[in-house]
Write a protein that holds these residues in place. Structure first.
Motif: not given
Length: 131
Positions: A3, A6, A30, A81, A97
């Motif tokens: 995460t 990302t 992700q 996540g 997310i």
């Protein structure tokens, strides 16, 4: 770790159809960072192009695309996540997310200059997926 990778990639990138900085690109990144192998995203430069690309893949909605790739879960069951969808301002939902607490991370209309935490949005979730 996935995460964070990302978020590092998109944190300062403004939402932009033409430069692959959209919610579906965020979701794919992700998923890849968490070990999944989602299909490539066709190139598009607008919401109309994105709708055409989605239909060419055999899906009428982004939610249907995500349903085909990941298990849908109850929003209350989300873990750090996981992906969540909120009502969007245009033709698509906002895919975000989950931060593992009480916030979602993604672009939103108030400030599309980069990924931001969105608080008090948990009650607005229209879909969630386990990554």
């Amino acid at each position: 770790m996935g995460t964070e990778a990302t978020l590092a990639k998109y944190r300062l990138r403004p939402f932009d159809w033409a430069s692959a900085a959209t919610c579906i690109h965020l979701a794919r990144s992700q998923a890849r960072n968490l070990g999944h192998r989602p299909p490539a995203i066709p190139r598009f430069r607008s919401a109309v192009g994105a709708r055409t690309a989605l239909a060419a893949q055999g899906h009428g909605t982004l939610e249907a695309l995500l349903d085909s790739l990941f298990p849908r879960i109850a929003p209350a069951a989300m873990l750090l996540g996981d992906l969540a969808a909120l009502p969007g301002e245009g033709p698509f939902p906002a895919i975000m997310i989950f931060d593992g607490g009480a916030k979602l991370l993604g672009w939103h209309g108030a400030d599309p200059s980069g990924i931001k935490p969105v608080a008090r949005a948990m009650g607005e979730i229209v879909g969630a997926w386990r990554l």
